[in-house]
Design an enzyme around this catalytic site. Structure first.
Site, PDB file in Angstrom:
ATOM      1  N   ALA A   1      -4.635 -15.535   5.914  1.00 13.25           N
ATOM      2  CA  ALA A   1      -5.540 -16.685   6.031  1.00 13.25           C
ATOM      3  C   ALA A   1      -4.805 -18.012   6.155  1.00 13.25           C
ATOM      4  O   ALA A   1      -5.278 -18.940   6.815  1.00 13.25           O
ATOM      5  CB  ALA A   1      -6.488 -16.721   4.837  1.00 13.25           C
TER       6      ALA A   1
ATOM      7  N   ARG B   1      -9.102 -17.469  -1.419  1.00 11.07           N
ATOM      8  CA  ARG B   1      -8.797 -17.549  -2.836  1.00 11.07           C
ATOM      9  C   ARG B   1      -8.363 -18.914  -3.360  1.00 11.07           C
ATOM     10  O   ARG B   1      -8.193 -19.087  -4.547  1.00 11.07           O
ATOM     11  CB  ARG B   1      -7.716 -16.518  -3.191  1.00 11.07           C
ATOM     12  CG  ARG B   1      -8.238 -15.109  -3.107  1.00 11.07           C
ATOM     13  CD  ARG B   1      -7.179 -14.045  -3.308  1.00 11.07           C
ATOM     14  NE  ARG B   1      -7.811 -12.738  -3.394  1.00 11.07           N
ATOM     15  CZ  ARG B   1      -8.264 -12.056  -2.364  1.00 11.07           C
ATOM     16  NH1 ARG B   1      -8.152 -12.565  -1.152  1.00 11.07           N
ATOM     17  NH2 ARG B   1      -8.842 -10.894  -2.509  1.00 11.07           N
TER      18      ARG B   1
ATOM     19  N   GLN C   1      -4.434 -10.377   9.445  1.00  9.07           N
ATOM     20  CA  GLN C   1      -5.577 -10.070   8.585  1.00  9.07           C
ATOM     21  C   GLN C   1      -6.768 -10.956   8.936  1.00  9.07           C
ATOM     22  O   GLN C   1      -7.859 -10.760   8.413  1.00  9.07           O
ATOM     23  CB  GLN C   1      -5.190 -10.290   7.115  1.00  9.07           C
ATOM     24  CG  GLN C   1      -4.112  -9.341   6.616  1.00  9.07           C
ATOM     25  CD  GLN C   1      -3.635  -9.712   5.224  1.00  9.07           C
ATOM     26  OE1 GLN C   1      -2.906 -10.680   5.025  1.00  9.07           O
ATOM     27  NE2 GLN C   1      -4.040  -8.948   4.233  1.00  9.07           N
TER      28      GLN C   1
ATOM     29  N   HIS D   1      -8.374  -6.373  10.256  1.00 13.27           N
ATOM     30  CA  HIS D   1      -9.704  -6.560   9.664  1.00 13.27           C
ATOM     31  C   HIS D   1     -10.777  -6.834  10.723  1.00 13.27           C
ATOM     32  O   HIS D   1     -11.883  -7.247  10.400  1.00 13.27           O
ATOM     33  CB  HIS D   1      -9.682  -7.688   8.628  1.00 13.27           C
ATOM     34  CG  HIS D   1      -8.884  -7.358   7.412  1.00 13.27           C
ATOM     35  ND1 HIS D   1      -8.217  -8.309   6.653  1.00 13.27           N
ATOM     36  CD2 HIS D   1      -8.631  -6.167   6.812  1.00 13.27           C
ATOM     37  CE1 HIS D   1      -7.594  -7.718   5.654  1.00 13.27           C
ATOM     38  NE2 HIS D   1      -7.825  -6.426   5.728  1.00 13.27           N
TER      39      HIS D   1
ATOM     40  N   THR E   1      -0.049 -15.392   3.622  1.00  9.23           N
ATOM     41  CA  THR E   1      -0.800 -14.348   2.929  1.00  9.23           C
ATOM     42  C   THR E   1      -0.291 -14.191   1.509  1.00  9.23           C
ATOM     43  O   THR E   1       0.919 -14.294   1.256  1.00  9.23           O
ATOM     44  CB  THR E   1      -0.720 -12.992   3.663  1.00  9.23           C
ATOM     45  OG1 THR E   1      -1.320 -11.974   2.850  1.00  9.23           O
ATOM     46  CG2 THR E   1       0.715 -12.592   3.979  1.00  9.23           C
TER      47      THR E   1
END
Length: 235
Positions: free
Chosen positions: A21, A33, A101, A119, A187
């Site tokens: 991300a 997060r 991801q 993903h 990540t």
């Protein structure tokens, strides 16, 4: 010194980039997060619950409200320095593959070709009844998107409770196993099984670039702390 070493190893070629991300946050896409990430937003249901397979099946309309509101890149979201630099490195023959991801499609928008999306991607969607594919721009974003056959359209993204695509994972393992240099960037290396891909690396140089420490920093030959785009601007 760290940027010089990074550039030197990249210029040796046979590089694979594994990103999370943090690669897209500089484009304006929130991660999951951090303090202002998706997991810390206030919604009727916890985001972790909303982006699960069972929630999608039982509360499809509620899922799509969150999905279109928070998970779809707006028209103002563009690739950043890192995305463009990786596309350039691929064109020069130095970068062999990107394993990501992320589900935003920004690597392809920047021009990268060999992108393995573990993903899935919001850019691809399919009818659960007839399996016809739809791109993101063709979806009706008011209520539940429906196919011309009447079936419900589902994003081609891996929700919680769903398995990863075996074909994509096998290709990712192959690319990482054969790489001379593996760059892991943006990540936390906390989401499995994707984070476990790093275990297949048997090459010479493991580089980790992240704003915060990761559980794998001690394994790395080079750790660089900071924003991914800013670091790649100096490569």
């Amino acid at each position: 010194m760290s940027s010089k070493q990074l550039s030197e190893w990249i210029n040796q070629g046979n590089v694979v980039f594994f990103g999370g991300a943090g690669v897209s946050t500089e484009s304006g896409i929130p991660d999951f997060r951090s303090e202002d990430g998706l997991y810390n937003q206030k919604y009727k249901y916890p985001p972790e619950m909303i982006i699960s397979h069972s929630f999608f099946m039982k509360n499809t309309e509620e899922f799509y409200k969150f999905y279109f509101d928070r998970m779809i890149p707006g028209e103002d979201i563009k690739p950043n320095t890192c995305h463009y630099k990786l596309a350039e490195l691929e064109e020069r023959g130095l970068l062999k593959a990107i394993v990501t991801q992320n589900i935003d499609g920004l690597h392809q928008a920047a021009g990268s070709k060999n992108v393995l999306e573990v993903h899935g991607s919001v850019q691809r969607n399919y009818c659960m009844t007839c399996h016809k594919f739809y791109d993101l721009s063709s979806l009706n974003k008011d209520g539940i998107p429906k196919c011309e056959c009447g079936g419900i359209i589902k994003p081609d993204v891996v929700l919680y409770e769903e398995p990863l695509d075996n074909h994509i994972m096998q290709k990712a393992v192959e690319e990482i196993s054969n790489a001379k240099t593996l760059i892991v960037a943006g990540t936390s290396l906390a989401v499995y099984p994707a984070a476990g891909l790093i275990d297949y690396f048997k090459g010479d140089h493991l580089i980790i670039i992240n704003r915060d420490a990761t559980p794998r920093d001690k394994q790395a030959d080079l750790c660089i702390e900071g924003n991914v785009g800013e670091i790649f601007a100096n490569v």
